[in-house]
Design an enzyme around this catalytic site. Sequence first.
Site, PDB file in Angstrom:
ATOM      1  N   HIS A  40      -7.025   6.792  -3.375  1.00 17.93           N
ATOM      2  CA  HIS A  40      -7.943   5.823  -2.784  1.00 17.93           C
ATOM      3  C   HIS A  40      -7.354   5.084  -1.585  1.00 17.93           C
ATOM      4  CE1 HIS A  40      -5.544   2.783  -4.862  1.00 17.93           C
ATOM      5  NE2 HIS A  40      -6.192   1.861  -4.172  1.00 17.93           N
ATOM      6  N   ASP A  41      -6.039   5.085  -1.421  1.00 18.07           N
ATOM      7  CA  ASP A  41      -5.398   4.438  -0.257  1.00 18.07           C
ATOM      8  C   ASP A  41      -4.521   5.423   0.509  1.00 18.07           C
ATOM      9  OD1 ASP A  41      -6.344   1.848  -0.047  1.00 18.07           O
ATOM     10  OD2 ASP A  41      -5.009   1.083  -1.586  1.00 18.07           O
ATOM     11  N   GLN A  43      -3.507 -16.227  -3.287  1.00 15.30           N
ATOM     12  CA  GLN A  43      -3.889 -15.701  -4.595  1.00 15.30           C
ATOM     13  C   GLN A  43      -5.007 -16.501  -5.250  1.00 15.30           C
ATOM     14  OE1 GLN A  43      -2.859 -12.847  -6.552  1.00 15.30           O
ATOM     15  NE2 GLN A  43      -2.580 -12.465  -4.376  1.00 15.30           N
ATOM     16  N   HIS A  85       0.835  -1.207   0.000  1.00 14.52           N
ATOM     17  CA  HIS A  85       0.000   0.000   0.000  1.00 14.52           C
ATOM     18  C   HIS A  85       0.863   1.248   0.000  1.00 14.52           C
ATOM     19  CE1 HIS A  85      -3.091  -2.923   1.446  1.00 14.52           C
ATOM     20  NE2 HIS A  85      -3.801  -2.224   0.582  1.00 14.52           N
ATOM     21  N   ASN A  86       1.412   1.553  -1.144  1.00 15.51           N
ATOM     22  CA  ASN A  86       2.279   2.706  -1.283  1.00 15.51           C
ATOM     23  C   ASN A  86       1.903   3.477  -2.543  1.00 15.51           C
ATOM     24  OD1 ASN A  86       3.470   1.205  -3.463  1.00 15.51           O
ATOM     25  ND2 ASN A  86       4.737   0.129  -1.964  1.00 15.51           N
ATOM     26  N   ALA A  87       2.685   4.485  -2.875  1.00 16.51           N
ATOM     27  CA  ALA A  87       2.351   5.350  -4.005  1.00 16.51           C
ATOM     28  C   ALA A  87       2.419   4.617  -5.337  1.00 16.51           C
ATOM     29  CB  ALA A  87       3.278   6.562  -4.024  1.00 16.51           C
TER      30      ALA A  87
END
Length: 509
Positions: free
Chosen positions: A258-259, A419, A218-220
């Site tokens: 969005h995050d 997954q 969860h990064n750019a």
Amino acid sequence: MEVCYQLPVLPLDRPVPKHVLSRRGAISFSSSSSLFGAPDPRQLSQRRGAISYDSSDQTALYIRMLGDVRVRSQVGFEPERRSSHPYLCIDFRTLHTRLGYGSMSASSSPERRVHRLLSFQRYLHSSRLLRGIPQQIPLHILDEDYTGQARCMLEKVGNWNFDIFLFDRLTNGNSLISLTLHLLNQYGLVELFQLDIVKLWRFLVMVQEDYHSDNPYHNAVHAADVTQAMYCYMREPLLAKSLTSCDIILGILAAATHDLDHPGVNQPFLIKTDHYLATLYRNTSVLENHHWKSAVGLLRETGLFSHLPAEDSLKMERELGSLILATDISRQNEYLSRFRRHLDQENLSLSNGSHRHFILQMALKCADICNPCRPWELSKQWSEKVTQEFFQQGDIEKKHKLEVSPVCDREMNTVGNIQMGFMTYVAEPLFAEWTRFSDTRLSQTMLGHMGLNKASWGSLQQEQPPVSVKAEPSSPGTDAEGGAAARRDGNTATGGTSSKELPQGSRES
């Protein structure tokens, strides 16, 4: 004192034209003089976009600025002040060094108070400044080969096999800024909405900064990937001929934010550690609400839409929130069932504003979890990154004797089984309905990649030793983002979906 600037680029010893030095967005200083020795810093802080030191010196170094320029000194400058409220804050970077969790639910001491609309990332930054800890900000300079390659990639930004990892390297970690600005310009939205370019730069830089670079997933870069996928969906024939300019700018900004300020742990973790955000949002869509409010905070802080009528600005903030909140996977059945009903009844009308907004919500949900639909080389990287983030949370939970969240136990799960469960119960039902809505070459390509990727994970699973799995691999406590990210935000803690509910939801009409 520190000056934050990024990316670059004219070579040294080149004459700098006067019209260049007068541009907003340029910094120049004499290469023969002290870097910050000339003007009074207080004067610099009042300049809008350009700082010039001894512009008559023909050996001046010219630096193009990709973001906001902030001049701070230890004397006379303080971090921006905002109205404050307590953050019952967990420092996720040092949590593993804590002895226990008792202090986390206690009331914050005055020094632990942070400002309204100040993200956790910014809180850490300002805290370091106040404590006198120097902030390590590298000087990002790329040569023309890199920037040229990045420009070439942007010419093919609509290709589904766009390699966001390569693009991030070519832009020296500025993929989200570069990509978002390119798309806004490509649609002519900067001119159409009369956006101040300085405010826009500052907004995009702050957005990228507020993603935690030490989050494996969860990064750019994830935000940039989702933004690129969102662009691909908005180019699909049904949407391309129907979306308004407002729809497009909202879709791009929602994907990019969005995050925003994601802490790298999921919602159940925030709830069971009595985090401030869980209390604030009453254990409901905690992370999604925080992402939305963080985005609104940056919009207001930069004044990006301040020139618009107040009613229009507020409406854009509300609709931005509606899009971001749609990524809450605990509401997956709700959105999927509604989508299916529309398709069964053939009553979707994209001339209807509410219907267009709903399709944008579905497009963002697809973009957020599209990692299994990418080519294997990209999909596999995302799967490994999100699983790494899962397992990091599980390690913290074990260390502090907390119940380990589903799919976060590295001893009970593998990348492959996570997954395959995610694809079976979350991705396939959603993309099957999206293909019913927009049966194009792109949709068929995505389904094809997902089938191949699922088979590849199955083959890898057979080659690995068996793992004892207590939790069902398909349990989707997530915020609906990327590949295996379908379990990331853990919204099942609010009474959301379970792995058994999703297949039932896919059959609802």
